[in-house]
Design a protein around this motif. Structure first.
Motif, PDB file in Angstrom:
ATOM      1  N   SER A 104     -79.624  42.413  24.020  1.00 34.03           N
ATOM      2  CA  SER A 104     -79.452  43.708  24.685  1.00 34.03           C
ATOM      3  C   SER A 104     -80.164  43.666  26.028  1.00 34.03           C
ATOM      4  O   SER A 104     -81.058  42.838  26.239  1.00 34.03           O
ATOM      5  N   THR A 142     -81.300  46.005  20.148  1.00 35.61           N
ATOM      6  CA  THR A 142     -81.365  47.432  19.793  1.00 35.61           C
ATOM      7  C   THR A 142     -81.517  47.612  18.286  1.00 35.61           C
ATOM      8  O   THR A 142     -81.423  48.724  17.781  1.00 35.61           O
ATOM      9  N   PHE A 195     -73.501  48.051  22.444  1.00 37.49           N
ATOM     10  CA  PHE A 195     -73.574  49.172  23.381  1.00 37.49           C
ATOM     11  C   PHE A 195     -72.285  49.988  23.361  1.00 37.49           C
ATOM     12  O   PHE A 195     -72.313  51.225  23.347  1.00 37.49           O
ATOM     13  N   THR A 199     -71.805  53.938  22.286  1.00 31.77           N
ATOM     14  CA  THR A 199     -71.256  54.976  23.180  1.00 31.77           C
ATOM     15  C   THR A 199     -69.966  55.571  22.627  1.00 31.77           C
ATOM     16  O   THR A 199     -69.720  56.771  22.772  1.00 31.77           O
ATOM     17  N   PRO A 236     -76.758  52.633  31.450  1.00 28.52           N
ATOM     18  CA  PRO A 236     -78.148  52.611  30.966  1.00 28.52           C
ATOM     19  C   PRO A 236     -79.128  52.813  32.122  1.00 28.52           C
ATOM     20  O   PRO A 236     -78.965  52.227  33.192  1.00 28.52           O
ATOM     21  N   ARG A 260     -81.086  55.319  23.645  1.00 24.96           N
ATOM     22  CA  ARG A 260     -81.156  54.202  22.696  1.00 24.96           C
ATOM     23  C   ARG A 260     -82.536  53.577  22.764  1.00 24.96           C
ATOM     24  O   ARG A 260     -83.264  53.743  23.747  1.00 24.96           O
TER      25      ARG A 260
END
Length: 293
Positions: A104, A142, A195, A199, A236, A260
Motif C-alpha cells: 500500500s 492496509t 484501494f 473505495t 489519498p 483508511r
C-alpha cells in the motif's frame, strides 16, 4: 574410493610441495616438520595409487601424475580459499539489506526509500509487492498486523479526498457527500487492488456502483485524466503526494467516512538489526510528521 578420503590439509601440503619441489623448503613455509610433510605426501600417494613426485636423492620433481593433480587442484583450492571472504561479504550485504514489502502507499514509500538512500547510501533494499510474500523485514499495508505475530507496528490514518476537474460544477464546493457523484464517471485503480475494493464499498454504501471509465495505478495519469475532464477519482491525502495541478481540486468527503489505516509493521528478531531498526524509525518519524502538518 581412496580419493574420497583425501583431507584438505593433505592437498594443501601437496600444492606447496609442488610449488617448491623441495621438501625442506615446503616444510619451512608450512611451519611443520619435514618428516611430517613427507608422511603426508606418502599417505596421499597411497590413497591415489600413484607417485606424485620423482625422487632423486634429496631432490624431487613432479611426476606426470603430480603435474595433472596440481593443474586440477589449483583452481579448486583457489575457489575454496575465496569462500570465507565471499561468505563474509554476503553476511555484510545481508546485514545492510532491508526486505521491504510494499502492499500500500507505494508512491509515498518509494519517496521515503529514495530519501533514506540519500541519507544512508550503503543500505540496500529488496522491494516486493507480492501479497503472499512472507520474507520481509518491514511491510506496508492496509491489513491490521496479526496480534499474535512478532511485530512492531505504527499506523497512519489517511483521509481520502474526491478529486474533480476544476471546471466541474463539483469544484465550486469544498466538501461533498459521495451520493452527489452517483452519476459521475470514475477513474480508479485496478479494481482487484485493495484501494479500489475499499473505495467501491464506500460508493455501494451510498447506493450506487461507480461507473469506471479508466483504471490506472499512476497518480500522474489519474491527475491528468481528471484535469482533462474525463471523470472524478478518489485521492489519498498522503500516499500520492500533494496534488499540485491547477486543473484538479480536492474535496473533503463528508459522508461516508472516507479514511483508511496504513500499517507499517516490523518483524521482531532475536538479534535486532540496527539498520532495520533505523529505517523503521525513519518511516515512523516521516509518517508522524505528515500527520502533524
Amino acid at each position: 574410493m581412496g580419493c574420497l578420503e583425501m583431507e584438505l590439509l593433505q592437498l594443501r601440503y601437496f600444492l606447496v610441495t609442488a610449488q617448491y619441489q623441495h621438501m625442506t623448503k615446503a616444510a619451512d613455509f608450512l611451519h611443520i616438520a619435514q618428516p611430517a610433510l613427507s608422511q603426508s605426501i606418502k599417505r596421499l600417494e597411497k590413497e591415489l595409487g600413484v607417485s606424485l613426485f620423482i625422487r632423486s636423492g634429496r631432490n624431487i620433481r613432479l611426476s606426470d601424475e603430480g603435474i595433472l593433480l596440481a593443474e586440477k587442484l589449483e583452481p579448486v583450492m583457489k575457489t575454496l580459499d575465496e569462500i570465507p571472504g565471499e561468505l563474509t561479504h554476503a553476511a555484510e550485504m545481508a546485514a545492510r539489506t532491508i526486505k521491504l514489502s510494499i502492499l500500500s502507499a507505494s508512491e509515498m514509500i518509494t519517496d521515503i526509500v529514495i530519501l533514506y538512500k540519500e541519507r544512508c547510501p550503503e543500505v540496500n533494499f529488496q522491494l516486493s509487492q507480492k501479497i503472499d510474500n512472507k520474507d520481509w523485514d518491514i511491510r506496508v499495508s492496509t491489513v491490521i498486523p496479526d496480534q499474535n505475530a512478532k511485530t512492531n507496528h505504527t499506523v497512519l490514518k489517511e483521509e481520502i479526498y474526491l478529486a474533480v476537474p476544476i471546471d466541474s460544477p463539483f469544484a465550486e464546493k469544498d466538501s461533498i457527500h459521495l451520493e452527489e457523484v452517483h452519476d459521475a464517471s470514475f477513474i480508479c485503480h485496478d479494481r482487484t487492488k485493495p484501494f479500489s475494493i475499499l473505495t467501491t464499498s464506500w460508493c455501494m454504501s451510498c447506493g450506487f456502483e461507480p461507473k469506471i471509465v479508466f483504471e490506472s495505478d499512476s497518480p500522474s495519469t489519474v491527475r491528468d485524466l481528471i484535469g482533462a475532464g474525463m471523470g472524478v477519482a478518489f485521492w489519498p491525502a498522503y500516499s500520492w503526494g500533494q496534488q499540485r495541478s491547477s486543473k484538479v481540486k480536492l474535496l473533503h468527503i463528508t459522508h461516508p467516512n472516507c479514511t483508511r489505516q496504513i500499517y507499517v509493521a516490523q518483524k521482531k528478531e532475536k538479534s535486532s538489526s540496527p539498520i532495520k531498526n533505523d529505517f523503521y524509525n525513519y518511516i515512523t518519524a516521516y509518517l508522524n510528521d505528515l500527520q502533524s502538518l
